[in-house]
Design a protein around this motif. Structure first.
Motif, short mmCIF file in Angstrom:
data_model
loop_
_atom_site.label_atom_id
_atom_site.label_comp_id
_atom_site.label_asym_id
_atom_site.label_seq_id
_atom_site.Cartn_x
_atom_site.Cartn_y
_atom_site.Cartn_z
N LEU A 1 0.61 -1.59 -0.19
CA LEU A 1 0.33 0.08 0.18
C LEU A 1 0.94 0.90 0.45
N GLU A 2 1.93 0.96 0.42
CA GLU A 2 3.30 2.18 1.22
C GLU A 2 3.60 2.98 -0.69
N LEU A 3 3.79 1.69 -1.01
CA LEU A 3 4.55 1.39 -2.85
C LEU A 3 3.62 2.19 -3.50
N ASP B 1 -0.81 10.15 -7.90
CA ASP B 1 -1.73 10.88 -7.43
C ASP B 1 -1.26 10.36 -6.42
N GLY B 2 -1.38 9.40 -6.07
CA GLY B 2 -0.83 9.14 -4.48
C GLY B 2 -1.94 8.43 -3.72
N ALA B 3 -2.33 7.86 -4.78
CA ALA B 3 -3.72 7.02 -5.06
C ALA B 3 -3.55 5.14 -4.27
N THR B 4 -3.85 4.85 -3.09
CA THR B 4 -3.36 3.43 -2.75
C THR B 4 -4.80 2.30 -3.24
N ASP B 5 -5.71 3.19 -3.85
CA ASP B 5 -7.39 2.49 -4.04
C ASP B 5 -6.66 1.60 -5.24
N ARG B 6 -5.62 1.57 -5.75
CA ARG B 6 -6.00 0.40 -6.81
C ARG B 6 -4.52 0.20 -7.15
N PRO B 7 -4.22 -0.69 -8.09
CA PRO B 7 -2.93 -1.36 -8.07
C PRO B 7 -1.45 -0.38 -8.77
N CYS B 8 -0.49 -1.10 -8.35
CA CYS B 8 0.33 0.27 -9.21
C CYS B 8 1.39 -0.22 -10.39
#
Length: 212
Positions: free
Chosen positions: A111-113, A120-127
């Motif tokens: 999540l931090e990654l 946009d710094g979003a944590t609700d979608r994969p990186c």
């Protein structure tokens, strides 16, 4: 076995921010932690350093057991290491408290990654890391949510690669488990569809990382 961190490295790890894992230390210390897979350097300015999931495990472990926790992690640079998400198979899954802590640490690190590498710094979608490691990423999302990977009893989920770009197949022994896996993946930022295998008529999921 991977060598434990030096006393100086352990002090840097122990002093990391408890939430973000942000590190402070000399360039030499931070570079050494990166080389050992215990930290990574943020790609954007000011290029701060952060603990990887393996680094978090070192901080959480008592010094005498830290050696067993050291090793590369899910964070870049990706490589084989101590932690591996369970994709389901013939092995008997580990469900002990140590495994639960390890999975939680890996998921928080992921999540931090996301926060640091999604524009946009979003944590609700994969990186990007998850798109490059689809099977591991989907399996980690499932295991972190409490789903059980398949063992010798043929219960639990299985995650497998598919010929389709950016898609994995998720199998479960019954429709209820399958749909519970679908809900978890959707909540973790994946697009999920339920399909039927033409030959066996078994139901399975196709899951892809959501981009927006």
């Amino acid at each position: 076995m991977t060598r434990p961190p030096t006393a100086a490295q352990r002090r840097v790890i122990d002093a990391a921010d408890p939430v973000t894992g942000r590190l402070k230390g000399t360039e030499t210390q931070l570079a050494a932690l990166v080389k050992r897979g215990l930290a990574f350097r943020h790609p954007r300015p000011p290029h701060d350093h952060f603990l990887t999931p393996a680094g978090h495990r070192i901080r959480e472990a008592p010094p005498e057991t830290a050696a067993a926790s050291a090793g590369p992690s899910l964070d870049p640079p990706p490589s084989a290491g101590v932690f591996t998400a369970r994709i389901g198979g013939d092995e008997e899954p580990d469900t002990g408290p140590g495994r639960v802590r390890e999975v939680h640490s890996a998921w928080q690190g992921l999540l931090e990654l996301r926060r640091m590498t999604n524009q946009d710094g979003a944590t609700d979608r994969p990186c990007g890391w998850e798109r490059a490691h689809l099977v591991q990423a989907a399996a980690l999302a499932l295991e972190a949510a409490g789903h059980r990977p398949q063992g010798r009893d043929a219960r639990g989920y299985r995650v497998r690669a598919t010929p389709q770009p950016e898609a994995v197949a998720v199998h479960a022994p019954d429709v209820g488990q399958l749909r519970a896996c679908a809900a978890t993946l959707e909540g973790a930022g994946w697009q999920v569809g339920e399909h039927t295998e033409p030959r066996t008529r078994d139901r399975y999921l196709l899951a892809s990382p959501r981009r927006t």
